[in-house]
Design an enzyme around this catalytic site. Sequence first.
Site, PDB file in Angstrom:
ATOM      1  N   CYS A  78      31.599 -18.197  -6.566  1.00 20.12           N
ATOM      2  CA  CYS A  78      31.642 -19.561  -7.115  1.00 20.12           C
ATOM      3  C   CYS A  78      31.949 -20.575  -5.997  1.00 20.12           C
ATOM      4  CB  CYS A  78      32.622 -19.612  -8.277  1.00 20.12           C
ATOM      5  SG  CYS A  78      32.278 -20.970  -9.382  1.00 20.12           S
ATOM      6  N   HIS A 180      32.323 -15.353 -11.693  1.00 16.78           N
ATOM      7  CA  HIS A 180      33.649 -14.837 -11.295  1.00 16.78           C
ATOM      8  C   HIS A 180      33.783 -13.348 -11.622  1.00 16.78           C
ATOM      9  CE1 HIS A 180      35.913 -18.581 -10.348  1.00 16.78           C
ATOM     10  NE2 HIS A 180      34.929 -19.117 -11.042  1.00 16.78           N
ATOM     11  N   GLU A 182      35.833 -11.242 -10.639  1.00 13.31           N
ATOM     12  CA  GLU A 182      37.231 -10.778 -10.656  1.00 13.31           C
ATOM     13  C   GLU A 182      37.877 -10.934 -12.031  1.00 13.31           C
ATOM     14  OE1 GLU A 182      36.098 -13.542  -9.538  1.00 13.31           O
ATOM     15  OE2 GLU A 182      37.500 -15.177  -9.992  1.00 13.31           O
TER      16      GLU A 182
END
Length: 202
Positions: A78, A180, A182
Amino acid sequence: MTVGVLALQGDVREHAAALADLGETVRPVLRPDDLSGLRGLVLPGGESTTLSLLLESSGLFEPLGEALRRGLPVFGTCAGMILLADRVLDGRADQRRFGVIDLTIRRNGYGRQVASFECDVEVAGLGADPLHAVFIRAPVVEESGPGVEVLATLPGPAGQPDHRRPVVCRQGPVLVTAFHPELTGDRRLHQFFVEMTKEERR
Ligand code: GLN
């Protein structure tokens, strides 16, 4: 050998946890000294304008740029992707970038109404199961150069579904995602990056 996570802003803890799940030793990177001996580095999401300022004030911008130009494997998600791109549209005039992947990126390019959304994406090389992807005020890849491998795309905007837009790209030691990875428990993209950090450097 250690994998670093740029720890100035953003999803630092989540990236560190993902790498630790994979058995990696993780180092938060806050100062130029923290770069020494790293096998790879993650640039988390956050706000690319703020990250640019913090990279300057921490003294990291120049040494990190140097390490990237020498081929340090890097995974930008991002805002991290924006920092790595060659060209940025709708950025702040004073926003800096490393320019190590041949992409034109438009900040917040999915527009206000769909500023944040989630969907499944198929990523080349990660097996048949799609990956659940969380997009938060995500950048749009408007153009990718011939040296860029596009590993996943989303359909284009309303009325132009065939104008698919890249959301996972790689150019040599540089891996980027518009979303994202994660924020879900799926570690396949982090695993893919960890493998990249083990490849022989050219
Ligand atoms: N919109 C942010 C930027 O321009 C990126 C958002 C994110 O990293 N989730 O930097």
